[in-house]
Design a protein around this motif. Structure first.
Motif, PDB file in Angstrom:
ATOM      1  N   GLU A 191      33.138  29.248  33.610  1.00  0.00           N
ATOM      2  CA  GLU A 191      34.314  28.530  34.088  1.00  0.00           C
ATOM      3  C   GLU A 191      35.008  29.391  35.134  1.00  0.00           C
ATOM      4  O   GLU A 191      35.321  30.548  34.882  1.00  0.00           O
ATOM      5  CB  GLU A 191      35.265  28.202  32.932  1.00  0.00           C
ATOM      6  CG  GLU A 191      34.684  27.217  31.925  1.00  0.00           C
ATOM      7  CD  GLU A 191      35.707  26.796  30.879  1.00  0.00           C
ATOM      8  OE1 GLU A 191      36.901  27.147  31.039  1.00  0.00           O
ATOM      9  OE2 GLU A 191      35.310  26.124  29.913  1.00  0.00           O
ATOM     10  N   ILE A 192      35.226  28.803  36.310  1.00  0.00           N
ATOM     11  CA  ILE A 192      35.758  29.554  37.450  1.00  0.00           C
ATOM     12  C   ILE A 192      36.972  28.822  37.989  1.00  0.00           C
ATOM     13  O   ILE A 192      36.955  27.602  38.148  1.00  0.00           O
ATOM     14  CB  ILE A 192      34.696  29.684  38.566  1.00  0.00           C
ATOM     15  CG1 ILE A 192      33.356  30.168  37.985  1.00  0.00           C
ATOM     16  CG2 ILE A 192      35.177  30.611  39.673  1.00  0.00           C
ATOM     17  CD1 ILE A 192      32.171  29.790  38.837  1.00  0.00           C
ATOM     18  N   LYS A 193      38.034  29.569  38.284  1.00  0.00           N
ATOM     19  CA  LYS A 193      39.238  28.983  38.864  1.00  0.00           C
ATOM     20  C   LYS A 193      39.650  29.835  40.059  1.00  0.00           C
ATOM     21  O   LYS A 193      39.813  31.053  39.939  1.00  0.00           O
ATOM     22  CB  LYS A 193      40.365  28.918  37.837  1.00  0.00           C
ATOM     23  CG  LYS A 193      41.638  28.253  38.346  1.00  0.00           C
ATOM     24  CD  LYS A 193      42.701  28.195  37.261  1.00  0.00           C
ATOM     25  CE  LYS A 193      42.288  27.259  36.143  1.00  0.00           C
ATOM     26  NZ  LYS A 193      43.389  27.083  35.148  1.00  0.00           N
ATOM     27  N   ILE A 194      39.788  29.197  41.226  1.00  0.00           N
ATOM     28  CA  ILE A 194      40.099  29.935  42.440  1.00  0.00           C
ATOM     29  C   ILE A 194      41.137  29.207  43.279  1.00  0.00           C
ATOM     30  O   ILE A 194      41.427  28.035  43.047  1.00  0.00           O
ATOM     31  CB  ILE A 194      38.838  30.164  43.312  1.00  0.00           C
ATOM     32  CG1 ILE A 194      38.271  28.819  43.787  1.00  0.00           C
ATOM     33  CG2 ILE A 194      37.804  30.997  42.600  1.00  0.00           C
ATOM     34  CD1 ILE A 194      37.186  28.946  44.837  1.00  0.00           C
ATOM     35  N   GLN A 195      41.685  29.926  44.262  1.00  0.00           N
ATOM     36  CA  GLN A 195      42.509  29.336  45.307  1.00  0.00           C
ATOM     37  C   GLN A 195      41.589  28.936  46.468  1.00  0.00           C
ATOM     38  O   GLN A 195      40.478  29.453  46.597  1.00  0.00           O
ATOM     39  CB  GLN A 195      43.551  30.344  45.785  1.00  0.00           C
ATOM     40  CG  GLN A 195      44.530  30.796  44.715  1.00  0.00           C
ATOM     41  CD  GLN A 195      45.429  29.662  44.240  1.00  0.00           C
ATOM     42  OE1 GLN A 195      45.811  28.798  45.033  1.00  0.00           O
ATOM     43  NE2 GLN A 195      45.748  29.656  42.957  1.00  0.00           N
ATOM     44  N   PRO A 196      42.020  28.033  47.344  1.00  0.00           N
ATOM     45  CA  PRO A 196      41.151  27.585  48.440  1.00  0.00           C
ATOM     46  C   PRO A 196      40.654  28.698  49.348  1.00  0.00           C
ATOM     47  O   PRO A 196      39.608  28.563  49.962  1.00  0.00           O
ATOM     48  CB  PRO A 196      42.045  26.604  49.207  1.00  0.00           C
ATOM     49  CG  PRO A 196      42.990  26.078  48.184  1.00  0.00           C
ATOM     50  CD  PRO A 196      43.265  27.235  47.278  1.00  0.00           C
ATOM     51  N   LEU A 197      41.374  29.812  49.485  1.00  0.00           N
ATOM     52  CA  LEU A 197      40.963  30.876  50.387  1.00  0.00           C
ATOM     53  C   LEU A 197      40.126  31.951  49.709  1.00  0.00           C
ATOM     54  O   LEU A 197      39.663  32.878  50.371  1.00  0.00           O
ATOM     55  CB  LEU A 197      42.201  31.522  51.032  1.00  0.00           C
ATOM     56  CG  LEU A 197      43.041  30.595  51.911  1.00  0.00           C
ATOM     57  CD1 LEU A 197      44.261  31.337  52.437  1.00  0.00           C
ATOM     58  CD2 LEU A 197      42.221  30.066  53.068  1.00  0.00           C
ATOM     59  N   GLN A 198      39.932  31.865  48.410  1.00  0.00           N
ATOM     60  CA  GLN A 198      39.178  32.894  47.702  1.00  0.00           C
ATOM     61  C   GLN A 198      37.676  32.777  47.954  1.00  0.00           C
ATOM     62  O   GLN A 198      37.150  31.683  48.177  1.00  0.00           O
ATOM     63  CB  GLN A 198      39.457  32.831  46.197  1.00  0.00           C
ATOM     64  CG  GLN A 198      40.688  33.636  45.786  1.00  0.00           C
ATOM     65  CD  GLN A 198      40.851  33.660  44.288  1.00  0.00           C
ATOM     66  OE1 GLN A 198      41.390  32.729  43.711  1.00  0.00           O
ATOM     67  NE2 GLN A 198      40.395  34.725  43.663  1.00  0.00           N
ATOM     68  N   THR A 199      37.002  33.917  47.888  1.00  0.00           N
ATOM     69  CA  THR A 199      35.567  33.992  48.147  1.00  0.00           C
ATOM     70  C   THR A 199      34.785  33.962  46.840  1.00  0.00           C
ATOM     71  O   THR A 199      35.132  34.653  45.876  1.00  0.00           O
ATOM     72  CB  THR A 199      35.228  35.290  48.902  1.00  0.00           C
ATOM     73  OG1 THR A 199      35.966  35.319  50.122  1.00  0.00           O
ATOM     74  CG2 THR A 199      33.746  35.372  49.201  1.00  0.00           C
ATOM     75  N   LEU A 200      33.718  33.160  46.824  1.00  0.00           N
ATOM     76  CA  LEU A 200      32.789  33.134  45.690  1.00  0.00           C
ATOM     77  C   LEU A 200      31.540  33.911  46.074  1.00  0.00           C
ATOM     78  O   LEU A 200      30.963  33.694  47.140  1.00  0.00           O
ATOM     79  CB  LEU A 200      32.410  31.697  45.332  1.00  0.00           C
ATOM     80  CG  LEU A 200      33.524  30.802  44.772  1.00  0.00           C
ATOM     81  CD1 LEU A 200      33.032  29.367  44.677  1.00  0.00           C
ATOM     82  CD2 LEU A 200      33.981  31.300  43.408  1.00  0.00           C
ATOM     83  N   MET A 201      31.088  34.806  45.190  1.00  0.00           N
ATOM     84  CA  MET A 201      29.884  35.601  45.428  1.00  0.00           C
ATOM     85  C   MET A 201      28.923  35.393  44.263  1.00  0.00           C
ATOM     86  O   MET A 201      29.254  35.703  43.120  1.00  0.00           O
ATOM     87  CB  MET A 201      30.228  37.089  45.566  1.00  0.00           C
ATOM     88  CG  MET A 201      31.188  37.397  46.698  1.00  0.00           C
ATOM     89  SD  MET A 201      31.604  39.163  46.797  1.00  0.00           S
ATOM     90  CE  MET A 201      29.984  39.863  47.113  1.00  0.00           C
ATOM     91  N   PHE A 202      27.731  34.846  44.558  1.00  0.00           N
ATOM     92  CA  PHE A 202      26.725  34.600  43.531  1.00  0.00           C
ATOM     93  C   PHE A 202      25.650  35.674  43.629  1.00  0.00           C
ATOM     94  O   PHE A 202      24.980  35.804  44.661  1.00  0.00           O
ATOM     95  CB  PHE A 202      26.104  33.215  43.702  1.00  0.00           C
ATOM     96  CG  PHE A 202      27.065  32.091  43.435  1.00  0.00           C
ATOM     97  CD1 PHE A 202      27.126  31.507  42.182  1.00  0.00           C
ATOM     98  CD2 PHE A 202      27.916  31.625  44.436  1.00  0.00           C
ATOM     99  CE1 PHE A 202      28.010  30.460  41.921  1.00  0.00           C
ATOM    100  CE2 PHE A 202      28.796  30.592  44.188  1.00  0.00           C
ATOM    101  CZ  PHE A 202      28.854  30.010  42.932  1.00  0.00           C
ATOM    102  N   SER A 203      25.486  36.445  42.561  1.00  0.00           N
ATOM    103  CA  SER A 203      24.477  37.498  42.501  1.00  0.00           C
ATOM    104  C   SER A 203      23.255  36.982  41.754  1.00  0.00           C
ATOM    105  O   SER A 203      23.362  36.512  40.613  1.00  0.00           O
ATOM    106  CB  SER A 203      25.052  38.730  41.787  1.00  0.00           C
ATOM    107  OG  SER A 203      24.061  39.717  41.619  1.00  0.00           O
TER     108      SER A 203
END
Length: 256
Positions: A191-203
């Protein structure tokens, strides 16, 4: 010059690691020395070609330029079968260095393949952005507020992503990148919660293709238009001593 706003980033409702856009990039590590060639795809069409020389030391890698620990390749700069603007593009890299693939402009979708060149007759494919492997990173931004499904359509695993509505008091609280690990058919966190400007990094630790798709947008009503107040007549004394009238139209502005 007036700033140009790319409205595409606000309308986009899905992100795919196999189709890179201005909203995403991939970081790939090159561990072994040697000579490599790369092919850039616009959709399924080959639009560019580049070469990379990788060495264990600066002397081994250096050919035309100074070898780097990281090279950045803009896929949108390739526009024909020979490379950028009609010329083959060559890079030098130290073994263990990284390549960053990104798209700087437009709304088109790109992919890239890398082949190792050697004594064998046919080059060996060692990387395909449509199927990420061990130690690859997929970096993306999701701007539209709402709920999204996140799936690894090749390696298994899924998560729920919530992009919160941009409210002034929340935007600057925590803007650090969020790391999601894709391994053993799972995603962590789920479960992920972010703001519109945040970066998602998938490893990635196995064959992966990350797909992010909007399921329900968070829509809010637009702020009410500012009402126009009826013109008010006031008295104004002229230099001649005469008294005249002046109409003033006032506007009250509401901020959402």
């Amino acid at each position: 010059m007036k700033p140009i706003i790319n409205k595409y980033v606000f309308r986009k409702t899905s992100n795919d690691s196999g189709s890179l856009t201005t909203m995403s990039s991939i970081i790939h590590k090159v561990a072994e020395q040697g000579k490599y060639s790369g092919i850039v795809f616009l959709g399924d069409i080959k639009v560019g070609k580049f070469f990379i020389r990788v060495g264990e030391s600066r002397e081994e890698a250096q050919e035309e330029g100074v070898p780097l620990q990281q090279i950045d390749i803009d896929l949108s700069s390739f526009n024909n079968s020979t490379g950028v603007n009609g010329n083959s593009t060559a890079f030098t890299l130290l073994a263990g260095g990284h390549i960053v693939f990104y798209v700087s402009k437009g709304s088109k979708e790109y992919a890239v393949e890398i082949f190792r060149l050697g004594k064998q007759k046919e080059p060996i494919k060692v990387f395909d952005s449509r199927l990420l492997g061990d130690e690859d990173l997929f970096i993306t931004h999701v701007m539209k507020p709402g709920s999204y499904s996140v799936r690894n359509v090749m390696g298994g695993g899924q998560a729920i992503l919530t992009v919160e509505y941009p409210e002034h008091e929340k935007l600057m609280r925590n803007m650090e990148s969020v790391l999601i690990e894709c391994r053993n058919g799972t995603m962590d966190p789920a479960e992920i919660k972010i703001q519109p400007l945040q970066t998602l990094m998938f490893s990635c630790t196995r064959e992966s293709r990350i797909n992010i798709e909007l399921k329900m947008a968070e829509e809010r009503p637009q702020p009410a238009l500012a009402p126009i107040i009826t013109p008010v007549a006031i008295l104004k004394k002229k230099k001649t001593g005469e008294v005249g009238q002046k109409n003033i139209r006032r506007r009250i502005q509401f901020f959402g």
